[in-house]
Design an enzyme around this catalytic site. Sequence first.
Site, PDB file in Angstrom:
ATOM      1  N   ASN A 129       0.851  -1.189   0.000  1.00 15.36           N
ATOM      2  CA  ASN A 129       0.000   0.000   0.000  1.00 15.36           C
ATOM      3  C   ASN A 129       0.892   1.246   0.000  1.00 15.36           C
ATOM      4  O   ASN A 129       1.728   1.416   0.894  1.00 15.36           O
ATOM      5  CB  ASN A 129      -0.906  -0.025   1.235  1.00 15.36           C
ATOM      6  CG  ASN A 129      -1.941   1.071   1.224  1.00 15.36           C
ATOM      7  OD1 ASN A 129      -1.638   2.230   0.938  1.00 15.36           O
ATOM      8  ND2 ASN A 129      -3.181   0.734   1.550  1.00 15.36           N
ATOM      9  N   ARG A 145       4.676  18.583   1.200  1.00 15.04           N
ATOM     10  CA  ARG A 145       5.431  19.648   0.535  1.00 15.04           C
ATOM     11  C   ARG A 145       4.867  19.846  -0.871  1.00 15.04           C
ATOM     12  O   ARG A 145       4.167  19.007  -1.406  1.00 15.04           O
ATOM     13  CB  ARG A 145       6.919  19.280   0.421  1.00 15.04           C
ATOM     14  CG  ARG A 145       7.666  19.222   1.743  1.00 15.04           C
ATOM     15  CD  ARG A 145       7.880  20.605   2.328  1.00 15.04           C
ATOM     16  NE  ARG A 145       8.759  20.560   3.473  1.00 15.04           N
ATOM     17  CZ  ARG A 145       8.353  20.323   4.724  1.00 15.04           C
ATOM     18  NH1 ARG A 145       7.068  20.090   4.970  1.00 15.04           N
ATOM     19  NH2 ARG A 145       9.220  20.334   5.715  1.00 15.04           N
ATOM     20  N   HIS A 174      -5.530   3.558  -1.708  1.00 12.00           N
ATOM     21  CA  HIS A 174      -6.839   3.837  -1.107  1.00 12.00           C
ATOM     22  C   HIS A 174      -7.115   5.333  -1.248  1.00 12.00           C
ATOM     23  O   HIS A 174      -6.897   6.108  -0.318  1.00 12.00           O
ATOM     24  CB  HIS A 174      -6.849   3.416   0.362  1.00 12.00           C
ATOM     25  CG  HIS A 174      -8.196   3.480   1.014  1.00 12.00           C
ATOM     26  ND1 HIS A 174      -8.592   2.624   2.005  1.00 12.00           N
ATOM     27  CD2 HIS A 174      -9.261   4.318   0.818  1.00 12.00           C
ATOM     28  CE1 HIS A 174      -9.815   2.918   2.403  1.00 12.00           C
ATOM     29  NE2 HIS A 174     -10.236   3.952   1.683  1.00 12.00           N
ATOM     30  N   ARG A 179      -9.060   8.801  -1.287  1.00 15.85           N
ATOM     31  CA  ARG A 179     -10.196   9.353  -0.559  1.00 15.85           C
ATOM     32  C   ARG A 179     -10.575  10.698  -1.176  1.00 15.85           C
ATOM     33  O   ARG A 179      -9.746  11.353  -1.809  1.00 15.85           O
ATOM     34  CB  ARG A 179      -9.863   9.523   0.924  1.00 15.85           C
ATOM     35  CG  ARG A 179      -9.798   8.199   1.686  1.00 15.85           C
ATOM     36  CD  ARG A 179      -9.425   8.449   3.155  1.00 15.85           C
ATOM     37  NE  ARG A 179      -9.635   7.273   3.986  1.00 15.85           N
ATOM     38  CZ  ARG A 179      -8.743   6.296   4.149  1.00 15.85           C
ATOM     39  NH1 ARG A 179      -7.585   6.369   3.527  1.00 15.85           N
ATOM     40  NH2 ARG A 179      -9.009   5.270   4.932  1.00 15.85           N
ATOM     41  N   HIS A 182      -3.790  11.651   0.740  1.00 17.61           N
ATOM     42  CA  HIS A 182      -2.563  10.959   0.332  1.00 17.61           C
ATOM     43  C   HIS A 182      -2.643  10.635  -1.164  1.00 17.61           C
ATOM     44  O   HIS A 182      -2.196  11.431  -1.983  1.00 17.61           O
ATOM     45  CB  HIS A 182      -2.274   9.723   1.186  1.00 17.61           C
ATOM     46  CG  HIS A 182      -3.480   8.990   1.692  1.00 17.61           C
ATOM     47  ND1 HIS A 182      -4.436   8.442   0.873  1.00 17.61           N
ATOM     48  CD2 HIS A 182      -3.867   8.713   2.969  1.00 17.61           C
ATOM     49  CE1 HIS A 182      -5.363   7.852   1.601  1.00 17.61           C
ATOM     50  NE2 HIS A 182      -5.047   8.001   2.882  1.00 17.61           N
ATOM     51  N   GLU A 233      -8.694   0.423  -3.161  1.00 10.49           N
ATOM     52  CA  GLU A 233      -9.600   0.346  -2.029  1.00 10.49           C
ATOM     53  C   GLU A 233     -10.398   1.636  -1.923  1.00 10.49           C
ATOM     54  O   GLU A 233      -9.937   2.698  -2.347  1.00 10.49           O
ATOM     55  CB  GLU A 233      -8.815   0.168  -0.715  1.00 10.49           C
ATOM     56  CG  GLU A 233      -7.951  -1.067  -0.662  1.00 10.49           C
ATOM     57  CD  GLU A 233      -7.198  -1.189   0.650  1.00 10.49           C
ATOM     58  OE1 GLU A 233      -6.747  -2.301   0.967  1.00 10.49           O
ATOM     59  OE2 GLU A 233      -7.064  -0.173   1.360  1.00 10.49           O
ATOM     60  N   THR A 236      -8.316   6.470   9.541  1.00 15.73           N
ATOM     61  CA  THR A 236      -8.009   5.285   8.750  1.00 15.73           C
ATOM     62  C   THR A 236      -9.167   4.306   8.881  1.00 15.73           C
ATOM     63  O   THR A 236     -10.037   4.489   9.736  1.00 15.73           O
ATOM     64  CB  THR A 236      -6.689   4.631   9.216  1.00 15.73           C
ATOM     65  OG1 THR A 236      -6.350   3.554   8.334  1.00 15.73           O
ATOM     66  CG2 THR A 236      -6.798   4.114  10.643  1.00 15.73           C
ATOM     67  N   HIS A 251      -4.283  -4.433   7.737  1.00 11.92           N
ATOM     68  CA  HIS A 251      -4.386  -3.325   8.678  1.00 11.92           C
ATOM     69  C   HIS A 251      -3.502  -3.594   9.885  1.00 11.92           C
ATOM     70  O   HIS A 251      -3.756  -4.483  10.683  1.00 11.92           O
ATOM     71  CB  HIS A 251      -5.818  -3.036   9.136  1.00 11.92           C
ATOM     72  CG  HIS A 251      -5.985  -1.595   9.539  1.00 11.92           C
ATOM     73  ND1 HIS A 251      -6.328  -0.612   8.640  1.00 11.92           N
ATOM     74  CD2 HIS A 251      -5.809  -0.966  10.719  1.00 11.92           C
ATOM     75  CE1 HIS A 251      -6.376   0.566   9.259  1.00 11.92           C
ATOM     76  NE2 HIS A 251      -6.062   0.368  10.516  1.00 11.92           N
ATOM     77  N   GLY A 288       0.997  -1.314   4.293  1.00  5.23           N
ATOM     78  CA  GLY A 288       1.540  -0.027   3.908  1.00  5.23           C
ATOM     79  C   GLY A 288       2.220   0.713   5.037  1.00  5.23           C
ATOM     80  O   GLY A 288       3.406   1.031   4.971  1.00  5.23           O
ATOM     81  N   HIS A 289       1.486   1.001   6.114  1.00  2.00           N
ATOM     82  CA  HIS A 289       2.019   1.853   7.182  1.00  2.00           C
ATOM     83  C   HIS A 289       3.285   1.255   7.791  1.00  2.00           C
ATOM     84  O   HIS A 289       4.339   1.903   7.828  1.00  2.00           O
ATOM     85  CB  HIS A 289       0.956   2.062   8.260  1.00  2.00           C
ATOM     86  CG  HIS A 289       1.402   2.941   9.380  1.00  2.00           C
ATOM     87  ND1 HIS A 289       1.315   4.315   9.318  1.00  2.00           N
ATOM     88  CD2 HIS A 289       1.958   2.645  10.578  1.00  2.00           C
ATOM     89  CE1 HIS A 289       1.794   4.828  10.444  1.00  2.00           C
ATOM     90  NE2 HIS A 289       2.192   3.833  11.227  1.00  2.00           N
TER      91      HIS A 289
END
Length: 250
Positions: free
Chosen positions: A8, A19, A44, A46, A51, A75, A112, A203, A225-226
């Site tokens: 992700n 930036r 994902h 939004r 992001h 997603e 999230t 997750h 991802g995170h």
Amino acid sequence: MSTALSVNLNKIALIRNSREGNFPNVYEFGELCLAAGAAGLTVHPRPDQRHIRPIDVRKLAQLCRVNSGIEFNIEGNPFAPAQGDYPGLLALVAETRPDQCTLVPDSHDQLTSDHGFDLHTTAKLLEPVIQQLKALDVRISLFMDPNPEQIRMARDCGADRIELYTGPYAQHYGTDTGRALLQQYDQAARVARECGLGINAGHDLNLSNLPDFLTITGIEEVSIGHALTVDALKMGMSAAVKSYLQICQQ
């Protein structure tokens, strides 16, 4: 059975968006992940574009398309409205034709994703959406809690897969509660297999808790991802991807 790793890229985009300009370049990090052996890429988007942006979705879809055997997973909430140049999830999927679309019940103000669908209230709304997307030859996965009744309903809605929301397992990992939750996820996966559903998971999975989670039979894909991005800050993106792959391929 090995488990496919889909990376992700949301957190890479989040850093970029802090930036002006295009640094770090999300597309280049997608290339790095694929070169390191990732089986796919996940985004994902939004409506607030905190992001991933629509242009990222389009570019990464093309990147996956030109790499044979690589899967692209989008997603998102199918009911979130279009906003600015965000055209809405369904429009992005129709335009970019990912291999998989994971439908997630996140709201506009959520930091999230933090829960799966309650199909008692949303099944009738989701059914035509699922049929619309499947007509595009897109595999449909529903973001679900490890609830056997709800998983059976996911099958009845027409989903191809579920993605088990693993936040609670990760939160309690290493405790008696975490071990009990792992059994709950194992039972949920068993029900999914009996229903003929593919099983994804994601997750807050990380290098510590992923090995135990993958003792569950039949996890086809994890989307991470995170934690992977945090690990990449310490060891580099390619090394981080390879560390997760080592676990997924055992």
